[in-house]
Design a protein around this motif. Structure first.
Motif, PDB file in Angstrom:
ATOM      1  N   ARG A 125     -31.623  41.148 -14.627  1.00  0.00           N
ATOM      2  CA  ARG A 125     -32.731  40.681 -15.167  1.00  0.00           C
ATOM      3  C   ARG A 125     -32.457  39.119 -15.294  1.00  0.00           C
ATOM      4  NH1 ARG A 125     -32.635  45.183 -18.781  1.00  0.00           N
ATOM      5  NH2 ARG A 125     -31.345  44.342 -20.375  1.00  0.00           N
ATOM      6  N   TYR A 126     -31.222  38.682 -15.641  1.00  0.00           N
ATOM      7  CA  TYR A 126     -30.931  37.459 -15.533  1.00  0.00           C
ATOM      8  C   TYR A 126     -31.054  36.508 -14.280  1.00  0.00           C
ATOM      9  CZ  TYR A 126     -27.807  33.222 -15.639  1.00  0.00           C
ATOM     10  OH  TYR A 126     -27.076  31.963 -15.797  1.00  0.00           O
ATOM     11  N   ARG A 127     -30.919  37.021 -13.230  1.00  0.00           N
ATOM     12  CA  ARG A 127     -31.116  36.347 -11.891  1.00  0.00           C
ATOM     13  C   ARG A 127     -32.686  36.337 -11.790  1.00  0.00           C
ATOM     14  NH1 ARG A 127     -27.673  39.647  -8.078  1.00  0.00           N
ATOM     15  NH2 ARG A 127     -26.101  38.539  -9.189  1.00  0.00           N
ATOM     16  N   PHE A 128     -33.385  37.499 -12.106  1.00  0.00           N
ATOM     17  CA  PHE A 128     -34.733  37.432 -11.865  1.00  0.00           C
ATOM     18  C   PHE A 128     -35.438  36.642 -12.611  1.00  0.00           C
ATOM     19  CE2 PHE A 128     -39.180  38.803 -13.202  1.00  0.00           C
ATOM     20  CZ  PHE A 128     -39.585  39.012 -11.788  1.00  0.00           C
ATOM     21  N   TRP A 129     -35.200  36.471 -13.666  1.00  0.00           N
ATOM     22  CA  TRP A 129     -36.024  35.280 -14.488  1.00  0.00           C
ATOM     23  C   TRP A 129     -35.558  33.972 -14.331  1.00  0.00           C
ATOM     24  CZ3 TRP A 129     -40.231  37.233 -16.224  1.00  0.00           C
ATOM     25  CH2 TRP A 129     -40.381  38.578 -16.610  1.00  0.00           C
ATOM     26  N   LEU A 130     -34.550  33.894 -14.065  1.00  0.00           N
ATOM     27  CA  LEU A 130     -33.887  32.371 -13.586  1.00  0.00           C
ATOM     28  C   LEU A 130     -34.804  31.979 -12.293  1.00  0.00           C
ATOM     29  CD1 LEU A 130     -31.611  30.757 -14.764  1.00  0.00           C
ATOM     30  CD2 LEU A 130     -30.103  31.504 -12.415  1.00  0.00           C
ATOM     31  N   HIS A 131     -35.066  33.000 -11.575  1.00  0.00           N
ATOM     32  CA  HIS A 131     -35.753  32.224 -10.395  1.00  0.00           C
ATOM     33  C   HIS A 131     -37.187  32.604 -10.593  1.00  0.00           C
ATOM     34  CE1 HIS A 131     -32.131  31.728  -7.854  1.00  0.00           C
ATOM     35  NE2 HIS A 131     -31.479  32.631  -8.385  1.00  0.00           N
ATOM     36  N   TYR A 132     -37.877  33.526 -11.106  1.00  0.00           N
ATOM     37  CA  TYR A 132     -39.062  33.693 -11.418  1.00  0.00           C
ATOM     38  C   TYR A 132     -39.906  32.402 -12.033  1.00  0.00           C
ATOM     39  CZ  TYR A 132     -43.329  35.709 -13.673  1.00  0.00           C
ATOM     40  OH  TYR A 132     -44.481  35.896 -14.202  1.00  0.00           O
ATOM     41  N   ALA A 133     -39.094  32.002 -12.862  1.00  0.00           N
ATOM     42  CA  ALA A 133     -39.697  30.792 -13.800  1.00  0.00           C
ATOM     43  C   ALA A 133     -40.280  29.546 -12.693  1.00  0.00           C
ATOM     44  CB  ALA A 133     -38.648  30.152 -14.438  1.00  0.00           C
ATOM     45  N   GLU A 134     -39.534  29.421 -11.670  1.00  0.00           N
ATOM     46  CA  GLU A 134     -40.161  28.195 -10.545  1.00  0.00           C
ATOM     47  C   GLU A 134     -40.695  28.961  -9.410  1.00  0.00           C
ATOM     48  OE1 GLU A 134     -40.198  24.753 -10.952  1.00  0.00           O
ATOM     49  OE2 GLU A 134     -39.367  24.924 -13.131  1.00  0.00           O
ATOM     50  N   GLY A 135     -40.211  29.830  -8.931  1.00  0.00           N
ATOM     51  CA  GLY A 135     -40.615  30.601  -7.910  1.00  0.00           C
ATOM     52  C   GLY A 135     -41.853  31.352  -7.769  1.00  0.00           C
ATOM     53  N   SER A 136     -42.519  31.879  -9.097  1.00  0.00           N
ATOM     54  CA  SER A 136     -43.578  32.579  -9.098  1.00  0.00           C
ATOM     55  C   SER A 136     -44.524  32.212 -10.298  1.00  0.00           C
ATOM     56  CB  SER A 136     -43.310  34.228  -9.467  1.00  0.00           C
ATOM     57  OG  SER A 136     -42.514  34.922  -8.502  1.00  0.00           O
ATOM     58  N   LEU A 137     -43.845  31.909 -11.643  1.00  0.00           N
ATOM     59  CA  LEU A 137     -45.029  31.415 -12.615  1.00  0.00           C
ATOM     60  C   LEU A 137     -45.346  29.927 -12.511  1.00  0.00           C
ATOM     61  CD1 LEU A 137     -46.251  32.113 -15.173  1.00  0.00           C
ATOM     62  CD2 LEU A 137     -43.892  31.890 -16.256  1.00  0.00           C
ATOM     63  N   MET A 138     -44.600  28.834 -12.032  1.00  0.00           N
ATOM     64  CA  MET A 138     -44.807  27.470 -12.040  1.00  0.00           C
ATOM     65  C   MET A 138     -45.827  27.325 -10.994  1.00  0.00           C
ATOM     66  SD  MET A 138     -44.049  25.431 -14.524  1.00  0.00           S
ATOM     67  CE  MET A 138     -44.675  24.055 -13.434  1.00  0.00           C
ATOM     68  N   PRO A 139     -46.065  27.759  -9.676  1.00  0.00           N
ATOM     69  CA  PRO A 139     -46.863  27.523  -8.852  1.00  0.00           C
ATOM     70  C   PRO A 139     -48.293  27.686  -9.329  1.00  0.00           C
ATOM     71  CG  PRO A 139     -45.023  28.490  -7.637  1.00  0.00           C
ATOM     72  CD  PRO A 139     -44.759  28.676  -9.439  1.00  0.00           C
ATOM     73  N   PRO A 140     -48.945  28.699  -9.772  1.00  0.00           N
ATOM     74  CA  PRO A 140     -50.400  28.754 -10.198  1.00  0.00           C
ATOM     75  C   PRO A 140     -50.565  27.929 -11.312  1.00  0.00           C
ATOM     76  CG  PRO A 140     -49.101  30.864 -10.785  1.00  0.00           C
ATOM     77  CD  PRO A 140     -48.098  30.003 -10.105  1.00  0.00           C
ATOM     78  N   LEU A 141     -49.544  27.560 -12.134  1.00  0.00           N
ATOM     79  CA  LEU A 141     -49.915  26.682 -13.287  1.00  0.00           C
ATOM     80  C   LEU A 141     -49.956  25.319 -12.951  1.00  0.00           C
ATOM     81  CD1 LEU A 141     -47.050  27.839 -15.732  1.00  0.00           C
ATOM     82  CD2 LEU A 141     -49.729  28.200 -16.104  1.00  0.00           C
ATOM     83  N   LEU A 142     -48.965  24.696 -11.881  1.00  0.00           N
ATOM     84  CA  LEU A 142     -49.290  23.391 -11.182  1.00  0.00           C
ATOM     85  C   LEU A 142     -50.544  23.433 -10.495  1.00  0.00           C
ATOM     86  CD1 LEU A 142     -48.055  20.910 -10.738  1.00  0.00           C
ATOM     87  CD2 LEU A 142     -46.640  21.648  -8.878  1.00  0.00           C
TER      88      LEU A 142
END
Length: 208
Positions: A93-110
Motif C-alpha cells: 500500500r505504501y508503494r502504491f500510494w507513493l506513486h499513485y499521487a503523481e502518476g495517476s491523481l495529479m495528471p487529470p487535476l493538472l
C-alpha cells in the motif's frame, strides 16, 4: 551541511518542508515566486537543476529532484522513519500510494487546471475531465474509510505524497463534504504541528 530546499510558492515542494519538519531534520528554505502572468517557475531554478522545477533538494554535493525521489531519499536519510510498516500489505500500500499521487491523481487535476484557463472550449473540455477526477476521489474515499492512513495504522511518507493532489482537488476539483473520510484526513494532517511549522517556514500556501 544543512539541507537546502528550493521551494516554489504554492507547489508540490510544500510537502518536502512538511516531511522535514516531521523528521526533525535541520534545513534551509530558498523560496522562489511564480511569474504572475504565466504562473510558471522563475528561470533561476534552472541554475539548480536543468529542468528548472521545484522541489529540488540540495544536501551537500547531492542534488535530488522530483518529489517522490526526494521523499524516498529522506526516508533513507532518516533510517526508515515515515517508511512502510513491517507487513507485506503495508509495504505494498505504501508503494502504491507513493506513486499513485503523481502518476495517476495529479495528471487529470493538472489537465483540468490548464484547460480551465482557455476561454470557451477550454472550459467545456475541463468539464469533461471532472468525471475522471470524481472516480479517483471516490476510490480515495473508499480507501480512507477503511483505515486512518493511506498505508495502514500510522502516518507514512505516502500520506505526505497524497497531501498536495488532495489539497488541489479540494481547491478546484470537487473534493467536498461528499467525501467525509478524505476531508477528515485533510483536517487531521493540517492540524499536525509539523504541518503548521512547514507553513510558517515556506510562506503563503493557497491550498492549506
Amino acid at each position: 551541511m544543512t539541507i537546502i530546499v528550493h521551494h516554489l510558492e504554492n507547489s508540490r515542494s510544500q510537502r518536502i518542508l512538511w516531511m522535514l519538519e516531521e523528521l526533525g531534520l535541520p534545513y534551509e528554505v530558498k523560496r522562489y515566486e511564480r511569474n504572475p502572468e504565466t504562473m510558471l517557475a522563475p528561470p533561476e531554478l534552472r541554475r539548480v537543476h536543468p529542468l528548472g522545477k521545484s522541489p529540488v533538494l540540495e544536501d551537500d554535493e547531492t542534488i535530488v529532484a522530483e518529489t517522490g525521489a526526494i521523499v524516498e531519499y529522506l526516508v533513507e536519510l532518516a533510517d526508515g522513519v515515515l517508511g512502510p510498516g513491517a507487513h507485506r500489505s503495508e509495504v505494498l500500500r505504501y508503494r502504491f500510494w507513493l506513486h499513485y499521487a503523481e502518476g495517476s491523481l495529479m495528471p487529470p487535476l493538472l489537465l483540468k487546471l490548464v484547460l480551465g484557463r482557455i476561454p470557451l472550449l477550454g472550459k467545456r473540455a475541463s468539464a469533461r475531465i471532472q468525471p475522471m477526477i470524481d472516480r479517483h476521489l471516490a476510490y480515495v474515499e473508499q480507501e480512507l474509510a477503511s483505515r486512518p492512513w493511506f498505508a495502514g495504522e500510522r502516518m507514512t511518507a505516502a500520506d505526505i505524497m497524497m497531501s498536495f493532489p488532495l489539497e488541489a482537488a479540494r481547491h478546484r476539483a470537487g473534493l467536498d463534504a461528499r467525501y467525509p473520510a478524505t476531508t477528515a484526513w485533510l483536517a487531521k494532517i493540517h492540524a499536525r504541528p509539523a504541518y503548521q511549522a512547514a507553513l510558517a517556514r515556506g510562506g503563503p500556501y493557497a491550498y492549506a
